[in-house]
Write a protein that holds these residues in place. Sequence first.
Motif, PDB file in Angstrom:
ATOM      1  N   LEU A 280      37.214  38.078  41.775  1.00  0.00           N
ATOM      2  CA  LEU A 280      35.960  38.467  41.115  1.00  0.00           C
ATOM      3  C   LEU A 280      36.064  39.865  40.525  1.00  0.00           C
ATOM      4  CD1 LEU A 280      33.316  36.778  40.807  1.00  0.00           C
ATOM      5  CD2 LEU A 280      34.899  35.861  42.482  1.00  0.00           C
ATOM      6  N   ASP A 281      36.764  40.761  41.214  1.00  0.00           N
ATOM      7  CA  ASP A 281      36.957  42.104  40.671  1.00  0.00           C
ATOM      8  C   ASP A 281      37.871  42.069  39.448  1.00  0.00           C
ATOM      9  OD1 ASP A 281      36.459  44.930  40.824  1.00  0.00           O
ATOM     10  OD2 ASP A 281      38.487  45.200  41.586  1.00  0.00           O
ATOM     11  N   LEU A 282      38.844  41.165  39.468  1.00  0.00           N
ATOM     12  CA  LEU A 282      39.762  41.031  38.328  1.00  0.00           C
ATOM     13  C   LEU A 282      39.007  40.647  37.058  1.00  0.00           C
ATOM     14  CD1 LEU A 282      42.820  40.908  37.457  1.00  0.00           C
ATOM     15  CD2 LEU A 282      42.671  38.446  37.886  1.00  0.00           C
ATOM     16  N   VAL A 283      38.141  39.634  37.140  1.00  0.00           N
ATOM     17  CA  VAL A 283      37.418  39.216  35.936  1.00  0.00           C
ATOM     18  C   VAL A 283      36.345  40.237  35.560  1.00  0.00           C
ATOM     19  CG1 VAL A 283      37.938  36.756  36.162  1.00  0.00           C
ATOM     20  CG2 VAL A 283      35.893  37.682  37.281  1.00  0.00           C
ATOM     21  N   LYS A 284      35.778  40.934  36.554  1.00  0.00           N
ATOM     22  CA  LYS A 284      34.812  41.989  36.249  1.00  0.00           C
ATOM     23  C   LYS A 284      35.484  43.126  35.484  1.00  0.00           C
ATOM     24  CE  LYS A 284      31.540  45.170  38.463  1.00  0.00           C
ATOM     25  NZ  LYS A 284      30.982  45.624  39.784  1.00  0.00           N
ATOM     26  N   THR A 285      36.684  43.503  35.915  1.00  0.00           N
ATOM     27  CA  THR A 285      37.431  44.553  35.225  1.00  0.00           C
ATOM     28  C   THR A 285      37.854  44.080  33.832  1.00  0.00           C
ATOM     29  OG1 THR A 285      38.232  45.340  37.374  1.00  0.00           O
ATOM     30  CG2 THR A 285      39.398  46.120  35.414  1.00  0.00           C
ATOM     31  N   ALA A 286      38.268  42.819  33.735  1.00  0.00           N
ATOM     32  CA  ALA A 286      38.618  42.262  32.426  1.00  0.00           C
ATOM     33  C   ALA A 286      37.434  42.356  31.468  1.00  0.00           C
ATOM     34  CB  ALA A 286      39.066  40.819  32.580  1.00  0.00           C
ATOM     35  N   ARG A 287      36.248  42.056  31.973  1.00  0.00           N
ATOM     36  CA  ARG A 287      35.042  42.146  31.141  1.00  0.00           C
ATOM     37  C   ARG A 287      34.828  43.571  30.621  1.00  0.00           C
ATOM     38  NH1 ARG A 287      29.973  39.616  30.349  1.00  0.00           N
ATOM     39  NH2 ARG A 287      28.244  41.113  30.185  1.00  0.00           N
ATOM     40  N   LYS A 288      35.006  44.565  31.504  1.00  0.00           N
ATOM     41  CA  LYS A 288      34.856  45.958  31.080  1.00  0.00           C
ATOM     42  C   LYS A 288      35.841  46.305  29.968  1.00  0.00           C
ATOM     43  CE  LYS A 288      33.183  47.698  35.552  1.00  0.00           C
ATOM     44  NZ  LYS A 288      33.522  48.559  36.729  1.00  0.00           N
ATOM     45  N   GLU A 289      37.071  45.826  30.096  1.00  0.00           N
ATOM     46  CA  GLU A 289      38.085  46.101  29.068  1.00  0.00           C
ATOM     47  C   GLU A 289      37.728  45.405  27.752  1.00  0.00           C
ATOM     48  OE1 GLU A 289      40.574  48.200  29.299  1.00  0.00           O
ATOM     49  OE2 GLU A 289      40.376  48.656  31.448  1.00  0.00           O
TER      50      GLU A 289
END
Length: 375
Positions: free
Chosen positions: A345-354
């Motif tokens: 979940l943190d991976l896709v959240k960080t991807a969204r920020k990028e």
Amino acid sequence: MDFKLITTDPSGARAGVITTDHGAIETPIFMPVGTVGSVKAVTQEQLRSDINAQIILGNTYHLYLRPGMDVLRKAGGLHRFNGWERPILTDSGGYQVFSLAANRKIKEEGVVFQSHIDGSRHLFTPENVMDIQRNIGADIIMAFDECPPYPSEYAYAKKSMELTHRWLDRCIRRLAETDPVYGHAQTLFPIVQGSTYKDLRRASAEAIASRNCAGNAIGGLSVGEPENEMYEMCGIVTEILPAEKPRYLMGVGTPWNILNNIELGIDMFDCVMPTRNGRNGMLFTWDGVVNIKNKKWADDFSPIDAQTPCFASQNYTRAYLRHLFVAGEFLALTLASIHNLAFYLDLVKTARKEILAGTYGEWKRRMVPQLQTRL
């Protein structure tokens, strides 16, 4: 259901918001798999607070067999039965039918199969699968499809794809004839098939897009084909599926699979890998993959993964988690599952920020080899 596409990164990655009657989902998103109404070894409170899952999955085949539709109807649907108030997606059972190859028969009407529980015989049709998903009450429901094995002969893959399209039309008609059971809206996603044949994938994507459903899914991948073929098929399909609707890649996958497919324009993912691999001692971290059962971690008192914003990841050590696995303690399964899901979940959240910053492509190129490192 409503989908708002907020931005598309120069790489092709997308950020959006799906709104359902049970809440909003920020995309790209990973959806923990709760096959029988439960994400294995994890409580709903842990899913909410530690993992921050925005949506979870249930499975039509398994919930139909146990606890059964009578119990779910009496409970008021799966949301009330399992105490999860956020969105739920249900798979139609097509993949489970695929996995029961020795105990099922596919025909135009539907699929006759034997229960893996007691051997009893059942019939799934597009119509009754829609009725079952009405009774389960998921916010997003999947069309009934046939998932061909890999590899498949071209003739079989084409025949299977055409059957999936005919079944889809029956699913659409059945939903139009019925109403939601519990008062909240339910949205149908059709599924693109076609194995690893480019022309079939194009034909299926065009057929699915023509049905004008509110969202679309890509199935029949991550079933044994090489990763490069999965990416090639997704690239073909996402060029055809409408950009204004969410795209869901079913059953995928590793952290690097997810990042590569986000770049191809995929919005939604699910996979049993974080929990299944976690229960076997494989941890996914921001620094790479850890086999926590290895002796090298016996006196490593650093956090499981200090970069993953989760109590379990930051407050339990690798040495302690290894000890729990070696001792056969059930807590090991819970902590590893929580960590892996929180990481995803943190991976896709960080991807969204990028994506929102317009820097996804460069970030992804740095991250993929790091995530694949074996520690």
